[in-house]
Design a protein around this motif. Structure first.
Motif, PDB file in Angstrom:
ATOM      1  N   PRO A 157       5.282  -9.706 -11.108  1.00  7.79           N
ATOM      2  CA  PRO A 157       4.374 -10.424 -10.204  1.00  7.79           C
ATOM      3  C   PRO A 157       3.599  -9.498  -9.275  1.00  7.79           C
ATOM      4  CG  PRO A 157       6.659 -10.710  -9.518  1.00  7.79           C
ATOM      5  CD  PRO A 157       6.695 -10.047 -10.858  1.00  7.79           C
ATOM      6  N   VAL A 158       3.998  -8.238  -9.189  1.00  4.23           N
ATOM      7  CA  VAL A 158       3.211  -7.283  -8.399  1.00  4.23           C
ATOM      8  C   VAL A 158       1.779  -7.209  -8.923  1.00  4.23           C
ATOM      9  CG1 VAL A 158       2.956  -4.835  -7.794  1.00  4.23           C
ATOM     10  CG2 VAL A 158       5.207  -5.903  -7.743  1.00  4.23           C
ATOM     11  N   ARG A 206      -0.530  -4.860  -1.779  1.00  2.90           N
ATOM     12  CA  ARG A 206       0.114  -5.036  -3.087  1.00  2.90           C
ATOM     13  C   ARG A 206      -0.643  -4.257  -4.165  1.00  2.90           C
ATOM     14  NH1 ARG A 206      -0.637  -9.122  -6.751  1.00  2.90           N
ATOM     15  NH2 ARG A 206      -1.583 -10.532  -5.223  1.00  2.90           N
ATOM     16  N   ALA A 207      -1.982  -4.241  -4.079  1.00  2.98           N
ATOM     17  CA  ALA A 207      -2.779  -3.468  -5.032  1.00  2.98           C
ATOM     18  C   ALA A 207      -2.483  -1.975  -4.905  1.00  2.98           C
ATOM     19  CB  ALA A 207      -4.267  -3.732  -4.811  1.00  2.98           C
ATOM     20  N   GLN A 208      -2.246  -1.534  -3.680  1.00  2.00           N
ATOM     21  CA  GLN A 208      -1.888  -0.128  -3.463  1.00  2.00           C
ATOM     22  C   GLN A 208      -0.535   0.177  -4.096  1.00  2.00           C
ATOM     23  OE1 GLN A 208      -1.446   1.022   0.690  1.00  2.00           O
ATOM     24  NE2 GLN A 208      -2.189   3.075   0.248  1.00  2.00           N
ATOM     25  N   GLU A 209       0.413  -0.742  -3.926  1.00  2.34           N
ATOM     26  CA  GLU A 209       1.727  -0.582  -4.553  1.00  2.34           C
ATOM     27  C   GLU A 209       1.601  -0.556  -6.077  1.00  2.34           C
ATOM     28  OE1 GLU A 209       5.946  -3.056  -5.091  1.00  2.34           O
ATOM     29  OE2 GLU A 209       4.399  -3.797  -3.725  1.00  2.34           O
ATOM     30  N   ALA A 210       0.775  -1.450  -6.618  1.00  2.00           N
ATOM     31  CA  ALA A 210       0.573  -1.508  -8.073  1.00  2.00           C
ATOM     32  C   ALA A 210      -0.011  -0.196  -8.592  1.00  2.00           C
ATOM     33  CB  ALA A 210      -0.349  -2.671  -8.423  1.00  2.00           C
ATOM     34  N   TYR A 235      -9.265  -3.426  -6.946  1.00  2.00           N
ATOM     35  CA  TYR A 235      -8.635  -2.734  -5.821  1.00  2.00           C
ATOM     36  C   TYR A 235      -7.640  -1.679  -6.290  1.00  2.00           C
ATOM     37  CZ  TYR A 235     -10.917  -5.562  -2.328  1.00  2.00           C
ATOM     38  OH  TYR A 235     -11.871  -6.125  -1.521  1.00  2.00           O
ATOM     39  N   ILE A 236      -7.004  -1.880  -7.428  1.00  3.10           N
ATOM     40  CA  ILE A 236      -6.185  -0.813  -8.002  1.00  3.10           C
ATOM     41  C   ILE A 236      -7.062   0.392  -8.311  1.00  3.10           C
ATOM     42  CG2 ILE A 236      -4.866  -0.117 -10.044  1.00  3.10           C
ATOM     43  CD1 ILE A 236      -3.640  -2.879 -10.121  1.00  3.10           C
ATOM     44  N   GLN A 237      -8.223   0.135  -8.895  1.00  2.00           N
ATOM     45  CA  GLN A 237      -9.150   1.232  -9.206  1.00  2.00           C
ATOM     46  C   GLN A 237      -9.530   2.006  -7.954  1.00  2.00           C
ATOM     47  OE1 GLN A 237     -12.669   0.160 -11.521  1.00  2.00           O
ATOM     48  NE2 GLN A 237     -13.869   1.717 -10.459  1.00  2.00           N
ATOM     49  N   MET A 243      -6.621   8.528  -4.930  1.00  2.00           N
ATOM     50  CA  MET A 243      -5.552   9.466  -5.290  1.00  2.00           C
ATOM     51  C   MET A 243      -6.030  10.548  -6.256  1.00  2.00           C
ATOM     52  SD  MET A 243      -2.070   7.134  -5.579  1.00  2.00           S
ATOM     53  CE  MET A 243      -2.732   5.627  -6.275  1.00  2.00           C
ATOM     54  N   GLY A 244      -7.336  10.648  -6.450  1.00  2.00           N
ATOM     55  CA  GLY A 244      -7.877  11.738  -7.264  1.00  2.00           C
ATOM     56  C   GLY A 244      -8.141  11.405  -8.711  1.00  2.00           C
TER      57      GLY A 244
END
Length: 266
Positions: A157-158, A206-210, A235-237, A243-244
């Motif tokens: 669910p993340v 949560r997107a940062q955690e993913a 947001y994951i992108q 992060m490079g």
């Protein structure tokens, strides 16, 4: 005094040398990323379309393989693919009342997808790929279509889509479903009538955690794929880029849209 001057001059020369090497490394990385992006673009030019119900829906795509790299890569190449789910199998045309729109929102999270006639993502060596998927059915069904029902994948669910709530108000309107879902998303972002849904700030965390989960997985396997949702993937992108990581294939936001990012570790 001369010894002090010599020491200072030596220090300056060392700093200049380090700066020059760093600048060259940065330029080499930039040129390599450009070459990788150009390779993905060339692969896209010759890629055929996969169809669903007789209509083309998405171009075939794959990760880069070592044999595809006609230029030197100084380091370990990691790749992450962010795949949006396929088209949900439910009616989206016509106009909806408020109550019909609420039911649509519930059904949207439970139905399967319109399955294309053939796989569109080619995986040459499944053991090289770590697969993740959202726990929401349309994404899980897409992951099973793409990678096979028996393939190993982490469903969590993340990776679910950013939550929205239709709200408690029921205006007597009949509007396209896009009107209702857009209005619900705007209210959610503004924190209006959330009805217990997570906040926008929590969703971004949560997107940062993913993103961190995908990066950690790429340390063990050089290729990682996530089947999830449009807004979450966006947001994951952003977090991956912070992060490079570098976008080398922008698949857009449509159904089955696949964006690929890479990172080179020296």
């Amino acid at each position: 005094m001369n010894s002090i001057r010599k020491a200072a001059l030596s220090c300056i020369l060392t700093i200049l040398a380090i700066t020059s090497v760093a600048a060259k490394d940065k330029d080499d990385l930039h040129q390599t990323i450009k070459a990788i992006a150009a390779k993905f673009e060339a692969m896209g030019v010759g890629a055929s379309y996969v169809t669903a119900k007789g209509k083309p829906v998405v171009q075939q795509v794959s990760f880069l393989q070592e044999k595809d790299l006609t230029f030197p890569v100084n380091g370990n190449l990691r790749q992450i693919a962010l795949i949006r789910h396929g088209e949900p199998d439910l009616r989206k045309t016509g106009k909806f009342s408020y109550m019909e729109a609420r039911k649509f929102a519930v059904d949207y999270d439970s139905v399967g997808i319109v399955t294309p006639d053939a796989p569109f993502f080619e995986i040459q060596n499944p053991k090289e790929v770590a697969v993740f998927a959202s726990s929401i059915n349309r994404a899980r069904a897409t992951a099973q279509y793409v990678f096979g029902a028996d393939s190993q994948m982490t469903v969590s669910p993340v990776f679910r889509e950013f939550e929205t709530a239709m709200g408690e108000h029921s205006p007597s309107l009949r509007m396209p479903i896009k009107f209702w879902t857009t209005a619900a998303r705007i209210k959610w972002v503004l924190g209006i009538d959330r009805q217990g849904a997570e906040s926008f700030a929590d969703a971004r965390r949560r997107a940062q955690e993913a993103a961190q989960i995908l990066v950690s997985a790429s340390a063990d396997r050089p290729k990682v794929a996530l089947v999830a949702h449009g807004l979450l993937n966006r947001y994951i992108q952003e977090n991956l880029e912070d992060m490079g990581w570098h976008v080398v294939r922008d698949g857009g936001s449509g159904y089955l849209g696949t964006t690929i990012l890479v990172k080179l570790d020296s």
